[in-house]
Motif scaffolding. Structure first.
Motif, short mmCIF file in Angstrom:
data_model
loop_
_atom_site.label_atom_id
_atom_site.label_comp_id
_atom_site.label_asym_id
_atom_site.label_seq_id
_atom_site.Cartn_x
_atom_site.Cartn_y
_atom_site.Cartn_z
N LYS A 118 0.82 -1.23 0.00
CA LYS A 118 0.00 0.00 0.00
C LYS A 118 0.85 1.27 0.00
O LYS A 118 0.37 2.32 0.41
CB LYS A 118 -0.97 0.02 1.20
N LYS A 119 2.09 1.16 -0.41
CA LYS A 119 2.92 2.37 -0.54
C LYS A 119 4.04 2.11 -1.53
O LYS A 119 4.48 0.97 -1.72
CB LYS A 119 3.49 2.79 0.81
N LYS A 120 4.51 3.19 -2.17
CA LYS A 120 5.56 3.08 -3.16
C LYS A 120 6.90 2.77 -2.51
O LYS A 120 7.09 3.01 -1.32
CB LYS A 120 5.66 4.38 -3.97
N ILE A 121 7.82 2.26 -3.31
CA ILE A 121 9.13 1.86 -2.80
C ILE A 121 9.89 3.04 -2.21
O ILE A 121 10.75 2.87 -1.34
CB ILE A 121 9.96 1.19 -3.93
N SER A 122 9.58 4.25 -2.65
CA SER A 122 10.29 5.44 -2.17
C SER A 122 9.77 5.94 -0.82
O SER A 122 10.36 6.84 -0.23
CB SER A 122 10.16 6.58 -3.19
N GLU A 138 9.27 5.24 6.54
CA GLU A 138 8.29 5.30 7.62
C GLU A 138 7.72 6.71 7.79
O GLU A 138 6.52 6.90 7.91
CB GLU A 138 8.94 4.83 8.93
N LYS A 139 8.61 7.70 7.81
CA LYS A 139 8.15 9.07 8.01
C LYS A 139 8.65 10.04 6.96
O LYS A 139 8.38 11.23 7.03
CB LYS A 139 8.58 9.57 9.40
N GLU A 140 9.39 9.54 5.99
CA GLU A 140 9.95 10.39 4.95
C GLU A 140 9.76 9.75 3.58
O GLU A 140 9.36 8.59 3.48
CB GLU A 140 11.44 10.64 5.21
N VAL A 141 10.04 10.53 2.55
CA VAL A 141 9.94 10.04 1.18
C VAL A 141 11.26 10.33 0.46
O VAL A 141 11.81 11.43 0.57
CB VAL A 141 8.79 10.75 0.41
N ILE A 142 11.79 9.33 -0.23
CA ILE A 142 13.01 9.52 -1.01
C ILE A 142 12.64 10.31 -2.26
O ILE A 142 11.76 9.90 -3.03
CB ILE A 142 13.63 8.17 -1.41
N CYS A 143 13.29 11.45 -2.45
CA CYS A 143 12.97 12.33 -3.58
C CYS A 143 13.66 11.84 -4.86
O CYS A 143 14.77 11.30 -4.82
CB CYS A 143 13.40 13.76 -3.28
N LYS A 160 12.44 15.40 3.97
CA LYS A 160 12.78 16.06 5.23
C LYS A 160 14.20 16.64 5.17
O LYS A 160 14.46 17.73 5.70
CB LYS A 160 12.67 15.09 6.41
N GLU A 161 15.12 15.91 4.55
CA GLU A 161 16.49 16.41 4.40
C GLU A 161 16.49 17.70 3.58
O GLU A 161 17.24 18.64 3.89
CB GLU A 161 17.37 15.36 3.72
N LYS A 162 15.66 17.76 2.55
CA LYS A 162 15.57 18.98 1.75
C LYS A 162 15.06 20.13 2.60
O LYS A 162 15.62 21.23 2.60
CB LYS A 162 14.63 18.76 0.56
N GLU A 163 13.99 19.87 3.33
CA GLU A 163 13.38 20.92 4.15
C GLU A 163 14.36 21.43 5.21
O GLU A 163 14.51 22.65 5.40
CB GLU A 163 12.12 20.37 4.83
N ASP A 164 15.04 20.51 5.89
CA ASP A 164 15.97 20.89 6.95
C ASP A 164 17.17 21.66 6.39
O ASP A 164 17.63 22.65 6.98
CB ASP A 164 16.47 19.65 7.70
#
Length: 256
Positions: free
Chosen positions: A141-145, A148-153, A171-175
């Motif tokens: 029910k979710k893509k490989i990217s 748990e709490k982040e998405v690989i861009c 999250k790394e981008k935002e931070d």
């Protein structure tokens, strides 16, 4: 070059990539440059009138060439196609026979047959891989990217080199942007680590319009407002594939 626009290309279906555009209830949108064409509107192109869909098709062809041509021009790290295979596919697409292709490449006709066989095997592998990823997405029910709490861009599609430096999450981008850039979009300091450089450069390139050609003076004027060492930023934008320029350095533009 923002996250959402990058997702337009990488999130497109196979059919959408083949066409070069996506469609929703309101518009058609080019997956390469994100230019949108509103449904119900008539567009004038070279003194001829077209509906939105036809105008989009004309835009993709005239602005970007065929989608096959565009994909073949991408970094081989994305396509998995070698330089030789790229040249072979280009010649076959031109309608040349295997004999003519062999003559162009300076190889035996049997070599072309071997290349065809390898491309067919790659095609079968790609098909099965896509099926496996689709089944995995459906079962989890979710893509490989999705972590748990982040998405690989996804990396920008014009990246010159693809390696672990592009293993970046949202999250790394935002931070990173919060740490290195202020509220006005100016750079507080230029990161030393390549991964963080990529993140801030992706943010900086938003200051330039796609489809527009800039002089070096214009590029420098914009970058001066962002960082005092604007020459370093300009070179990095080119090095990482965000901006392209002519050999004489007179013209610059955002790579698409």
């Amino acid at each position: 070059m923002d996250i959402k626009s990058n997702e337009l290309f990488w999130g497109a279906t196979i059919d959408e990539v083949k066409k070069g555009f996506t469609e929703n209830e309101q518009e058609y949108k080019c997956i390469i440059c994100e230019e949108a064409f509103q449904k119900g509107r008539i567009y004038e192109i070279k003194s001829e009138l077209y509906d939105a869909k036809k105008a989009t098709e004309i835009h993709v062809e005239e602005r970007h060439g065929s989608m096959l041509e565009y994909l073949l021009g991408m970094n081989s790290a994305f396509t998995g196609v070698s330089d030789v295979q790229r040249e072979l596919i280009t010649l076959i697409a031109q309608g040349l026979s295997d004999k003519e292709v062999a003559a162009k490449l300076g190889v035996a006709q049997s070599t072309i047959r071997n290349h065809r066989y390898k491309l067919r095997e790659k095609e079968k592998q790609a098909k099965l891989f896509l099926v496996m990823m689709d089944l995995l997405t459906n079962s989890t029910k979710k893509k490989i990217s999705k972590l748990e709490k982040e998405v690989i861009c996804d990396p920008h599609k014009t990246a010159t080199i693809l390696d672990d430096r592009y293993n970046i999450t949202d999250k790394e981008k935002e931070d990173t942007i919060k740490i290195y850039m202020d509220d006005t979009g100016a750079l507080k300091s230029y990161p030393s680590k390549a991964k963080k450089k990529i993140i801030v450069l992706e943010e900086i390139v938003k200051n330039f319009s796609k489809g527009k050609t800039y002089s070096e003076k214009e590029i420098n004027r914009v970058l001066k407002r962002i960082y005092e060492d604007y020459a370093t930023i300009r070179r990095a934008l080119i090095e990482y594939g965000f901006i392209e320029r002519t050999n004489d350095c007179n013209s610059y533009w955002v790579k698409e």
